[in-house]
Design an enzyme around this catalytic site. Structure first.
Site, PDB file in Angstrom:
ATOM      1  N   ASN A 182       0.837  -1.030   0.049  1.00  0.00           N
ATOM      2  CA  ASN A 182       0.103   0.098  -0.026  1.00  0.00           C
ATOM      3  C   ASN A 182       0.850   1.142  -0.004  1.00  0.00           C
ATOM      4  O   ASN A 182       1.848   1.200   0.569  1.00  0.00           O
ATOM      5  CB  ASN A 182      -0.933  -0.215   1.318  1.00  0.00           C
ATOM      6  CG  ASN A 182      -2.140  -1.067   1.089  1.00  0.00           C
ATOM      7  OD1 ASN A 182      -2.191  -1.865   0.088  1.00  0.00           O
ATOM      8  ND2 ASN A 182      -2.452  -1.472   2.329  1.00  0.00           N
TER       9      ASN A 182
ATOM     10  N   SER B 237      -4.836  -9.549  -3.391  1.00  0.00           N
ATOM     11  CA  SER B 237      -5.175 -10.426  -4.378  1.00  0.00           C
ATOM     12  C   SER B 237      -4.102 -11.404  -4.809  1.00  0.00           C
ATOM     13  O   SER B 237      -4.293 -12.365  -5.515  1.00  0.00           O
ATOM     14  CB  SER B 237      -5.793  -9.742  -5.696  1.00  0.00           C
ATOM     15  OG  SER B 237      -4.789  -8.973  -6.002  1.00  0.00           O
TER      16      SER B 237
ATOM     17  N   HIS C 226       5.925  -0.692  -2.728  1.00  0.00           N
ATOM     18  CA  HIS C 226       5.633   0.097  -3.905  1.00  0.00           C
ATOM     19  C   HIS C 226       5.620   1.526  -3.977  1.00  0.00           C
ATOM     20  O   HIS C 226       5.006   2.403  -4.553  1.00  0.00           O
ATOM     21  CB  HIS C 226       4.192  -0.360  -4.228  1.00  0.00           C
ATOM     22  CG  HIS C 226       4.069  -1.855  -4.874  1.00  0.00           C
ATOM     23  ND1 HIS C 226       3.000  -2.580  -4.799  1.00  0.00           N
ATOM     24  CD2 HIS C 226       4.981  -2.496  -5.164  1.00  0.00           C
ATOM     25  CE1 HIS C 226       3.271  -3.766  -5.442  1.00  0.00           C
ATOM     26  NE2 HIS C 226       4.454  -3.838  -5.763  1.00  0.00           N
TER      27      HIS C 226
ATOM     28  N   CYS D 264      14.519  15.546 -12.548  1.00  0.00           N
ATOM     29  CA  CYS D 264      15.918  15.412 -11.732  1.00  0.00           C
ATOM     30  C   CYS D 264      15.772  14.616 -10.634  1.00  0.00           C
ATOM     31  O   CYS D 264      17.076  14.012 -10.128  1.00  0.00           O
ATOM     32  CB  CYS D 264      16.340  16.729 -11.279  1.00  0.00           C
ATOM     33  SG  CYS D 264      15.511  17.502 -10.041  1.00  0.00           S
TER      34      CYS D 264
ATOM     35  N   ASP E 265      -0.503   4.012   1.010  1.00  0.00           N
ATOM     36  CA  ASP E 265      -1.192   5.028   1.831  1.00  0.00           C
ATOM     37  C   ASP E 265      -0.073   4.936   3.312  1.00  0.00           C
ATOM     38  O   ASP E 265       0.812   4.033   3.300  1.00  0.00           O
ATOM     39  CB  ASP E 265      -2.372   4.608   2.121  1.00  0.00           C
ATOM     40  CG  ASP E 265      -2.836   3.293   2.863  1.00  0.00           C
ATOM     41  OD1 ASP E 265      -3.504   2.666   2.533  1.00  0.00           O
ATOM     42  OD2 ASP E 265      -2.053   2.985   3.755  1.00  0.00           O
TER      43      ASP E 265
ATOM     44  N   CYS F 195      14.803  22.403 -10.764  1.00  0.00           N
ATOM     45  CA  CYS F 195      14.847  22.313 -12.240  1.00  0.00           C
ATOM     46  C   CYS F 195      13.446  22.750 -13.126  1.00  0.00           C
ATOM     47  O   CYS F 195      13.710  22.521 -14.322  1.00  0.00           O
ATOM     48  CB  CYS F 195      15.200  20.795 -12.775  1.00  0.00           C
ATOM     49  SG  CYS F 195      14.142  19.563 -12.800  1.00  0.00           S
TER      50      CYS F 195
HETATM   51  C1  BV8 Z   1       8.284  -4.905 -12.054  1.00  0.00           C
HETATM   52  C2  BV8 Z   1       1.736   1.497  -6.779  1.00  0.00           C
HETATM   53  C3  BV8 Z   1      10.286  -5.065 -13.476  1.00  0.00           C
HETATM   54  C4  BV8 Z   1       1.025   2.457  -7.752  1.00  0.00           C
HETATM   55  C5  BV8 Z   1       1.367  -0.751  -7.648  1.00  0.00           C
HETATM   56  C6  BV8 Z   1       4.296  -6.195 -18.334  1.00  0.00           C
HETATM   57  C7  BV8 Z   1       5.225  -5.107 -18.162  1.00  0.00           C
HETATM   58  C8  BV8 Z   1       6.018  -4.894 -17.054  1.00  0.00           C
HETATM   59  C9  BV8 Z   1       5.827  -5.629 -15.806  1.00  0.00           C
HETATM   60  C10 BV8 Z   1       4.959  -6.694 -16.007  1.00  0.00           C
HETATM   61  C11 BV8 Z   1       4.119  -6.727 -17.138  1.00  0.00           C
HETATM   62  N1  BV8 Z   1       3.567  -8.089 -16.861  1.00  0.00           N
HETATM   63  C12 BV8 Z   1       3.613  -8.606 -15.585  1.00  0.00           C
HETATM   64  C13 BV8 Z   1       4.497  -7.534 -15.154  1.00  0.00           C
HETATM   65  C14 BV8 Z   1       4.858  -7.352 -13.662  1.00  0.00           C
HETATM   66  C15 BV8 Z   1       3.968  -6.199 -13.106  1.00  0.00           C
HETATM   67  C16 BV8 Z   1       2.816  -6.957 -12.308  1.00  0.00           C
HETATM   68  O1  BV8 Z   1       2.877  -7.792 -11.802  1.00  0.00           O
HETATM   69  N2  BV8 Z   1       1.486  -6.777 -13.236  1.00  0.00           N
HETATM   70  C17 BV8 Z   1       0.553  -7.608 -12.741  1.00  0.00           C
HETATM   71  C18 BV8 Z   1      -0.793  -6.737 -13.265  1.00  0.00           C
HETATM   72  C19 BV8 Z   1       0.476  -9.036 -13.606  1.00  0.00           C
HETATM   73  N3  BV8 Z   1       4.754  -5.846 -12.033  1.00  0.00           N
HETATM   74  C20 BV8 Z   1       5.504  -4.708 -12.187  1.00  0.00           C
HETATM   75  O2  BV8 Z   1       5.281  -4.019 -13.143  1.00  0.00           O
HETATM   76  C21 BV8 Z   1       6.105  -4.151 -10.968  1.00  0.00           C
HETATM   77  N4  BV8 Z   1       7.477  -3.917 -11.475  1.00  0.00           N
HETATM   78  O3  BV8 Z   1       7.886  -5.793 -12.460  1.00  0.00           O
HETATM   79  O4  BV8 Z   1       9.494  -4.240 -12.806  1.00  0.00           O
HETATM   80  C22 BV8 Z   1      11.395  -4.237 -13.719  1.00  0.00           C
HETATM   81  C23 BV8 Z   1      12.705  -4.463 -13.163  1.00  0.00           C
HETATM   82  C24 BV8 Z   1      13.742  -3.858 -13.450  1.00  0.00           C
HETATM   83  C25 BV8 Z   1      13.613  -2.576 -14.169  1.00  0.00           C
HETATM   84  C26 BV8 Z   1      12.704  -2.147 -14.700  1.00  0.00           C
HETATM   85  C27 BV8 Z   1      11.379  -3.125 -14.366  1.00  0.00           C
HETATM   86  C28 BV8 Z   1       5.801  -2.998 -10.290  1.00  0.00           C
HETATM   87  C29 BV8 Z   1       4.363  -3.518  -9.749  1.00  0.00           C
HETATM   88  C30 BV8 Z   1       3.872  -2.177  -8.873  1.00  0.00           C
HETATM   89  C31 BV8 Z   1       2.789  -1.437  -9.466  1.00  0.00           C
HETATM   90  N5  BV8 Z   1       2.310  -0.616  -8.379  1.00  0.00           N
HETATM   91  N6  BV8 Z   1       1.161   0.394  -6.455  1.00  0.00           N
HETATM   92  C32 BV8 Z   1      -0.254   3.030  -6.939  1.00  0.00           C
HETATM   93  O5  BV8 Z   1      -0.692   2.460  -6.033  1.00  0.00           O
HETATM   94  O6  BV8 Z   1      -1.080   3.863  -7.908  1.00  0.00           O
HETATM   95  S1  BV8 Z   1       0.606  -2.029  -7.642  1.00  0.00           S
HETATM   96  C33 BV8 Z   1      -0.958  -1.886  -6.686  1.00  0.00           C
HETATM   97  O7  BV8 Z   1      -1.664  -2.943  -7.186  1.00  0.00           O
HETATM   98  C34 BV8 Z   1      -0.855  -2.170  -5.069  1.00  0.00           C
HETATM   99  O8  BV8 Z   1       0.402  -1.550  -4.858  1.00  0.00           O
HETATM  100  C35 BV8 Z   1      -0.880  -3.573  -5.151  1.00  0.00           C
HETATM  101  O9  BV8 Z   1       0.585  -4.239  -5.113  1.00  0.00           O
HETATM  102  C36 BV8 Z   1      -1.453  -4.069  -6.327  1.00  0.00           C
HETATM  103  C37 BV8 Z   1      -3.123  -4.086  -5.923  1.00  0.00           C
HETATM  104  O10 BV8 Z   1      -3.195  -5.409  -5.311  1.00  0.00           O
HETATM  105  P1  BV8 Z   1      -3.744  -5.661  -3.788  1.00  0.00           P
HETATM  106  O11 BV8 Z   1      -3.147  -4.655  -2.972  1.00  0.00           O
HETATM  107  O12 BV8 Z   1      -3.845  -6.995  -3.845  1.00  0.00           O
HETATM  108  O13 BV8 Z   1      -5.121  -5.021  -4.026  1.00  0.00           O
HETATM  109  P2  BV8 Z   1      -6.244  -5.784  -4.743  1.00  0.00           P
HETATM  110  O14 BV8 Z   1      -7.463  -4.682  -5.004  1.00  0.00           O
HETATM  111  O15 BV8 Z   1      -5.937  -6.610  -6.167  1.00  0.00           O
HETATM  112  O16 BV8 Z   1      -6.959  -7.052  -3.992  1.00  0.00           O
HETATM  113  C38 BV8 Z   1      -7.393  -6.507  -2.637  1.00  0.00           C
HETATM  114  C39 BV8 Z   1      -7.558  -7.863  -1.998  1.00  0.00           C
HETATM  115  O17 BV8 Z   1      -8.308  -7.360  -0.187  1.00  0.00           O
HETATM  116  C40 BV8 Z   1      -8.701  -8.587  -2.391  1.00  0.00           C
HETATM  117  O18 BV8 Z   1      -8.095 -10.122  -2.274  1.00  0.00           O
HETATM  118  C41 BV8 Z   1      -9.747  -8.548  -1.781  1.00  0.00           C
HETATM  119  O19 BV8 Z   1     -10.707  -9.878  -1.366  1.00  0.00           O
HETATM  120  C42 BV8 Z   1      -9.375  -8.232  -0.239  1.00  0.00           C
HETATM  121  N7  BV8 Z   1     -10.212  -7.579   0.659  1.00  0.00           N
HETATM  122  C43 BV8 Z   1     -11.059  -6.735   0.263  1.00  0.00           C
HETATM  123  N8  BV8 Z   1     -11.755  -5.972   1.586  1.00  0.00           N
HETATM  124  C44 BV8 Z   1     -11.029  -6.559   2.631  1.00  0.00           C
HETATM  125  C45 BV8 Z   1      -9.919  -7.497   2.140  1.00  0.00           C
HETATM  126  N9  BV8 Z   1      -9.079  -8.153   2.690  1.00  0.00           N
HETATM  127  C46 BV8 Z   1      -9.165  -8.197   4.039  1.00  0.00           C
HETATM  128  N10 BV8 Z   1     -10.170  -7.174   4.711  1.00  0.00           N
HETATM  129  C47 BV8 Z   1     -10.787  -6.595   3.958  1.00  0.00           C
HETATM  130  N11 BV8 Z   1     -11.893  -5.713   4.561  1.00  0.00           N
END
Ligand code: BV8
Length: 255
Positions: free
Chosen positions: A111, A204, A128, A139, A113, A165
């Site tokens: 997260n 997720s 993240h 810069c 936040d 910058c």
């Molecule tokens: C990387 C910050 C390599 C921003 C986030 C093609 C091109 C490039 C990369 C990729 C590609 N294909 C795949 C990838 C890898 C990619 C990736 O994983 N893509 C996914 C979609 C397949 N990853 C990346 O790009 C990462 N970087 O690989 O770099 C690299 C290496 C060297 C040099 C250059 C590059 C970067 C990934 C980070 C992205 N940024 N956040 C922002 O917030 O705006 S990701 C963002 O989404 C979050 O941080 C989090 O990680 C993700 C969301 O997931 P969750 O947190 O799980 O949330 P979600 O809504 O999915 O699920 C909520 C869950 O809570 C559910 O299960 C639900 O049931 C549950 N829930 C609901 N209510 C409750 C609850 N649980 C408990 N209590 C409740 N009350």
């Protein structure tokens, strides 16, 4: 509320058996951790919040290059929403658990936040990045700028200019396609591997490499417990699963 959620009183025996004796606890959190604070998750069906925006589209360097005003408006709206949110009972329970004298509890969160910190917890790793860590996209200097108050999702807002910058200031978050902060990820991986319990809350488990963290623990024989009302990409790696919301399960666990 489903019946099960209405009657959360005690901790499932198998979860308690792992959590009560644990002295080195690594908590991995995702957007579900903040859901009960009113901060929308990425993938749950939301009414009104994400229906106009696709995080997979907007949380990318390409979107920033193409239309920084749209990206800055989206993050300004999210920042306003987070600023107005309060840590929920789950955040407070984790902070309390971390303060117990004989427990070494680390938090690694996906997260962006600051609700863990505002509940009084120390966070080892924001894998993240941080919504409020603004920096110049040209810069790279840290920026003292802040987001404007945006109570409704607006289309476009001019990002502030870097005071040095003049480049556009961006959110200090990791976008899709960007590398994770190495120190944070390595610290999170080490904490997961060396724990005697890994608790995965509200993710997720679909975004990599963050989603590998519970598997790193499991490969070392560290017990993994998932707290999530729904099945996730983590479920198969979990030794125990507690289908419950964080804001109810964690206070029961730490009471
Ligand atoms: C990387 C910050 C390599 C921003 C986030 C093609 C091109 C490039 C990369 C990729 C590609 N294909 C795949 C990838 C890898 C990619 C990736 O994983 N893509 C996914 C979609 C397949 N990853 C990346 O790009 C990462 N970087 O690989 O770099 C690299 C290496 C060297 C040099 C250059 C590059 C970067 C990934 C980070 C992205 N940024 N956040 C922002 O917030 O705006 S990701 C963002 O989404 C979050 O941080 C989090 O990680 C993700 C969301 O997931 P969750 O947190 O799980 O949330 P979600 O809504 O999915 O699920 C909520 C869950 O809570 C559910 O299960 C639900 O049931 C549950 N829930 C609901 N209510 C409750 C609850 N649980 C408990 N209590 C409740 N009350």
């Amino acid at each position: 509320m489903t019946d099960q959620q209405d009657v959360i009183q005690d901790v499932p025996e198998a979860v308690a058996a792992l959590a009560v004796p644990a002295r080195r606890v690594c908590v991995l959190t995702g957007a579900g951790m903040s859901a009960e604070s009113g901060v929308p998750t990425f993938r749950d069906v939301q009414v009104g919040l994400w229906e106009h925006f696709d995080p997979g589209e907007l949380a990318t360097p390409e979107a920033w290059e193409r239309n920084p005003e749209q990206v800055w408006a989206w993050y300004s709206w999210r920042a306003t929403l987070v600023r107005r949110a309060q840590p929920n009972a789950g955040h407070v329970a984790i902070a309390r658990w971390q303060q117990l004298p004989d427990v070494d509890l680390t938090i690694a969160t996906q997260n962006v936040d600051d609700l863990h910190e505002r509940a009084g917890a120390r966070v080892l790793a924001h894998v993240h990045g941080g919504l409020f860590d603004l920096r110049c996209s040209a810069c790279g200097r840290a920026s003292e700028e802040t987001y404007p108050e945006v109570t409704e999702p607006v289309a476009l807002l001019e990002p502030p200019e870097c005071g040095v910058c003049g480049g556009p200031v961006r959110p200090g978050v990791v976008w899709f396609g960007e590398a994770l902060p190495e120190d944070d990820f390595d610290a999170a991986a080490e904490a997961a591997r060396s724990a005697d319990l890994v608790l995965v809350v509200g993710t997720s488990g679909l975004v990599y490499p963050a989603a590998t963290l519970p598997h790193l623990a499991g490969a070392r024989g560290v017990p993994v417990v998932e707290i999530n009302p729904r099945e996730s990409g983590i479920t198969e790696a979990a030794d125990e699963v507690w289908r419950a919301p964080a804001g109810e399960a964690l206070p029961a666990l730490v009471s």
